[in-house]
Structure formats: C-alpha cells, structure tokens
Design a protein around this motif. Sequence first.
Motif, PDB file in Angstrom:
ATOM      1  N   ARG A   1       0.812  -1.220   0.000  1.00 54.13           N
ATOM      2  CA  ARG A   1       0.000   0.000   0.000  1.00 54.13           C
ATOM      3  C   ARG A   1       0.846   1.272   0.000  1.00 54.13           C
ATOM      4  NH1 ARG A   1      -2.828  -2.655   4.154  1.00 54.13           N
ATOM      5  NH2 ARG A   1      -1.802  -1.270   5.636  1.00 54.13           N
ATOM      6  N   GLN A   2       1.940   1.270   0.763  1.00 54.46           N
ATOM      7  CA  GLN A   2       2.697   2.501   0.989  1.00 54.46           C
ATOM      8  C   GLN A   2       3.747   2.816  -0.080  1.00 54.46           C
ATOM      9  OE1 GLN A   2       2.097   4.834   3.425  1.00 54.46           O
ATOM     10  NE2 GLN A   2       0.293   3.570   3.801  1.00 54.46           N
ATOM     11  N   MET A   3       4.385   1.811  -0.649  1.00 53.09           N
ATOM     12  CA  MET A   3       5.444   2.077  -1.632  1.00 53.09           C
ATOM     13  C   MET A   3       4.942   2.843  -2.854  1.00 53.09           C
ATOM     14  SD  MET A   3       8.439   1.103  -0.495  1.00 53.09           S
ATOM     15  CE  MET A   3       9.558   0.562  -1.802  1.00 53.09           C
ATOM     16  N   PRO A   4       3.753   2.536  -3.400  1.00 50.70           N
ATOM     17  CA  PRO A   4       3.280   3.311  -4.555  1.00 50.70           C
ATOM     18  C   PRO A   4       3.095   4.806  -4.268  1.00 50.70           C
ATOM     19  CG  PRO A   4       2.096   1.243  -4.429  1.00 50.70           C
ATOM     20  CD  PRO A   4       2.891   1.368  -3.145  1.00 50.70           C
ATOM     21  N   ILE A   5       2.883   5.181  -3.020  1.00 50.71           N
ATOM     22  CA  ILE A   5       2.770   6.597  -2.654  1.00 50.71           C
ATOM     23  C   ILE A   5       4.068   7.332  -2.968  1.00 50.71           C
ATOM     24  CG2 ILE A   5       2.481   8.189  -0.698  1.00 50.71           C
ATOM     25  CD1 ILE A   5       0.544   6.040   0.479  1.00 50.71           C
ATOM     26  N   SER A   6       5.201   6.615  -2.871  1.00 49.37           N
ATOM     27  CA  SER A   6       6.514   7.194  -3.195  1.00 49.37           C
ATOM     28  C   SER A   6       6.947   6.843  -4.619  1.00 49.37           C
ATOM     29  CB  SER A   6       7.571   6.714  -2.194  1.00 49.37           C
ATOM     30  OG  SER A   6       7.282   7.183  -0.901  1.00 49.37           O
ATOM     31  N   ARG A   7       5.962   6.529  -5.487  1.00 54.43           N
ATOM     32  CA  ARG A   7       6.178   6.248  -6.910  1.00 54.43           C
ATOM     33  C   ARG A   7       6.891   4.923  -7.192  1.00 54.43           C
ATOM     34  NH1 ARG A   7       8.923   9.277 -10.177  1.00 54.43           N
ATOM     35  NH2 ARG A   7      10.451   9.962  -8.666  1.00 54.43           N
ATOM     36  N   TRP A   8       6.916   3.988  -6.257  1.00 49.78           N
ATOM     37  CA  TRP A   8       7.451   2.649  -6.507  1.00 49.78           C
ATOM     38  C   TRP A   8       6.341   1.788  -7.099  1.00 49.78           C
ATOM     39  CZ3 TRP A   8      12.475   1.512  -6.125  1.00 49.78           C
ATOM     40  CH2 TRP A   8      13.290   2.304  -5.309  1.00 49.78           C
ATOM     41  N   THR A   9       6.685   0.973  -8.091  1.00 46.74           N
ATOM     42  CA  THR A   9       5.740   0.062  -8.722  1.00 46.74           C
ATOM     43  C   THR A   9       6.079  -1.372  -8.337  1.00 46.74           C
ATOM     44  OG1 THR A   9       5.500   1.550 -10.611  1.00 46.74           O
ATOM     45  CG2 THR A   9       4.830  -0.739 -10.946  1.00 46.74           C
ATOM     46  N   LEU A  10       5.099  -2.095  -7.825  1.00 44.23           N
ATOM     47  CA  LEU A  10       5.298  -3.498  -7.464  1.00 44.23           C
ATOM     48  C   LEU A  10       5.428  -4.321  -8.737  1.00 44.23           C
ATOM     49  CD1 LEU A  10       5.346  -5.683  -5.191  1.00 44.23           C
ATOM     50  CD2 LEU A  10       2.870  -5.860  -5.526  1.00 44.23           C
ATOM     51  N   VAL A  11       6.531  -5.090  -8.845  1.00 45.37           N
ATOM     52  CA  VAL A  11       6.727  -5.929 -10.034  1.00 45.37           C
ATOM     53  C   VAL A  11       6.768  -7.417  -9.702  1.00 45.37           C
ATOM     54  CG1 VAL A  11       7.819  -4.148 -11.435  1.00 45.37           C
ATOM     55  CG2 VAL A  11       9.234  -5.585  -9.965  1.00 45.37           C
ATOM     56  N   THR A  12       7.085  -7.766  -8.460  1.00 42.94           N
ATOM     57  CA  THR A  12       7.122  -9.172  -8.056  1.00 42.94           C
ATOM     58  C   THR A  12       6.609  -9.285  -6.625  1.00 42.94           C
ATOM     59  OG1 THR A  12       9.122  -9.488  -9.387  1.00 42.94           O
ATOM     60  CG2 THR A  12       8.564 -11.238  -7.867  1.00 42.94           C
ATOM     61  N   ASP A  13       5.736 -10.258  -6.393  1.00 41.34           N
ATOM     62  CA  ASP A  13       5.180 -10.531  -5.069  1.00 41.34           C
ATOM     63  C   ASP A  13       5.323 -12.031  -4.844  1.00 41.34           C
ATOM     64  OD1 ASP A  13       3.617 -10.940  -2.817  1.00 41.34           O
ATOM     65  OD2 ASP A  13       1.903  -9.799  -3.558  1.00 41.34           O
ATOM     66  N   MET A  14       6.255 -12.425  -3.979  1.00 43.02           N
ATOM     67  CA  MET A  14       6.546 -13.845  -3.783  1.00 43.02           C
ATOM     68  C   MET A  14       6.425 -14.230  -2.313  1.00 43.02           C
ATOM     69  SD  MET A  14       9.979 -14.272  -6.122  1.00 43.02           S
ATOM     70  CE  MET A  14      10.796 -12.777  -5.560  1.00 43.02           C
ATOM     71  N   PHE A  15       6.153 -15.500  -2.087  1.00 48.05           N
ATOM     72  CA  PHE A  15       6.232 -16.117  -0.766  1.00 48.05           C
ATOM     73  C   PHE A  15       7.212 -17.267  -0.920  1.00 48.05           C
ATOM     74  CE2 PHE A  15       4.701 -18.977   2.623  1.00 48.05           C
ATOM     75  CZ  PHE A  15       4.794 -18.105   3.692  1.00 48.05           C
ATOM     76  N   VAL A  16       8.390 -17.123  -0.307  1.00 50.81           N
ATOM     77  CA  VAL A  16       9.475 -18.073  -0.522  1.00 50.81           C
ATOM     78  C   VAL A  16       9.957 -18.625   0.820  1.00 50.81           C
ATOM     79  CG1 VAL A  16      11.786 -18.388  -1.504  1.00 50.81           C
ATOM     80  CG2 VAL A  16      10.219 -16.753  -2.546  1.00 50.81           C
TER      81      VAL A  16
END
Length: 118
Positions: free
Chosen positions: A52-67
């Motif tokens: 939720r918070q990273m996009p506020i600082s213009r970061w784009t989520l590109v990978t979401d993993m559970f490892v």
Amino acid sequence: MRRPPIEDLPVPIGFYLEEDKSRNFSAAGARYVDHAMKGRADKFAVGRFYKRQMPISRWTLVTDMFVQGDIVLDFEKDTERCRISVSDGGLFGSTRVKIAVWTVGGSCRHGSQQEFEG
C-alpha cells in the motif's frame, strides 16, 4: 508510519532500524541502501503495508513472492530497483524487514540485480 530514515522508503509503526546491520550511500548518481529493521507485527500485515505505501513514493510493485516462509516484494522506480524481504521471528522473536535498493543502468526492466557484499 513514523518518519523513515530514507524519505521514499516507508517504515511501519513499531519498527526500528538496526543501525549495526544497515548501510546506505550515494555516489556518481547511484544510490545503494541495505537496511535491516525489526519490530512487532504480523509479517503478512507488514507485507500489505509495503504494497500500500510504496506506490505513494512512486514505486511500482513488479514481483510478489512467498518463498520458504518469507514475503519477498520487488519494486521499481525510474532507474532503481528495491527488494523488501519480510521474515517471521518465530513465537517470541521480532518480525524482520530487509530493504535493498540499487541503481541499474537504463530501464529497470532490463537491468540485473546487484547483491550487497558485507
């Protein structure tokens, strides 16, 4: 959220920077961040916080993993890449967050990850 040590990298409430395990520097237009934090919160809630918070600082989520029990999130912004790893400290341990930021040449989508040595 408290005031983060680096403006565009949010810190969840109740988490603090482990200064003896962290470093960051800028040189020749490149930025490198290797921060370790810990605090008391459910690791899945911390993962949702960063999504939720990273996009506020213009970061784009590109990978979401559970490892192997860890949440690993990769973000991109301009010529930078950010990897956030969230791990559980066990029944009585703290939740740990590792944040790495590095600059890549050209577009992030064509760059490769640089690992921090230390």
